[in-house]
Design an enzyme around this catalytic site. Sequence first.
Site: not given
Ligand code: ACO
Length: 380
Positions: A257, A317
Amino acid sequence: MANSVRKGLDGVVADETRLSAIDGDAGELTIAGFPLSELAGNATYEETLFLLYEDRLPTAEELEDFESDLAANRALAPATRAVVQAAGENGQSAMDAARMGLASASLARTDEGEDPERDALLAVAQLPTIVATYWRSRTGADPIEPRTDLSHAGNYLYMLTGDEPTQSEVRGLETYLDTVVDHGFNASAFTGRAIASTESDVISAVTGAVGALKGPLHGGAPGPVLDMLEETHDADDVRRVLEAKLDAGERLMGFGHRVYNVRDPRAAVLSEAAETFYRASDGGDEAFYESAVETERVARDLLSDRRPDLDLDTNVEFYTALVLRGVGIPQALFSATFAVSRIGGWTAHALEQLADNRIVRPRSAYVGEFDRTWTPIDDR
Ligand code: ACO
């Protein structure tokens, strides 16, 4: 003021709100002064809505008036019904139907013209009917007229199937609706506030907001979470399934998140609601709940092993998928059901913006060229 660009407005404090407060390090969410668990454990959705609008709990008499006001606004105008039925017949998504239905919700105004408070109530009351009417049409069934004697949550479930829901289904859905009703200046709430800030109307604000929520980075995750939970439920070795996803470069849905560095407090409330619901169910679903808990445990373990630098933990979620599945919401309606809750927050944000308004108008850093000269079309 420094001229640095903050991509995604990350860390920018754009205005004040009394609707909700998030502490991303402690993993705490406060809704209008109440810790989330206090609110979600007690309130009906109607009480939560009244609280957001009025900043206090209603008396019994006020609540009764508010409930009947809301219920009186449930029926769709014929043109709204036609457009969401067309969306269903056409195989469009529930979020597209929500956008089309909300855009035309002003046709159901019973009085003359725009009034922000009346429009807020109208939009909140219409959305469950819009989603249910869409679903009935999508599945080839006739629409079910809303009832005024059921609660907001109860009537939504009723309109999906024509069966009166059980008390525990209503309570399960209500807990969910309370839990996700507001969450600071998220993308959809901020979109709605930006629209309201031009002194446009509340129906326009919620129509824009639902468009923002549709995106997979915001409201689209619970469907894929359920796919993952079904996969791990059917698998012999949960760890192997999750490892294969990470090895393939996939993200584990329901984890990570932008704001929380610890387990999302909404996950705690919803995991408790899911446990209560699934343990009480007699359809053998307890095993599904148990396997989801195991999936969460293994996923947290794997994520902290592989990315100790990131603090990736369970988000809202994950257990949303479990609760919505449990109370009988079809997977295709998960995001739209998020909207059915969040529209309470959007309307409260629009009203809050209007009460102390300044038009939202940030600056941009121009990175294009200057002083170009025109080339006539034949010379290009
Ligand atoms: N599983 C594995 N790796 C992850 C995950 C995950 N669920 N979430 C983030 N990472 C990693 C990314 O691969 C990235 O790695 P890198 O630095 O090697 O490229 C790093 O963590 C940072 O990721 P970002 O996308 O920059 O983080 P951000 O804070 O922008 O994204 C998000 C947050 C979109 C929720 C992300 O964690 C994600 O895609 N989660 C999975 C989808 C999800 O569950 N979405 C619902 C969110 S809750 C809501 O918005 C209501």
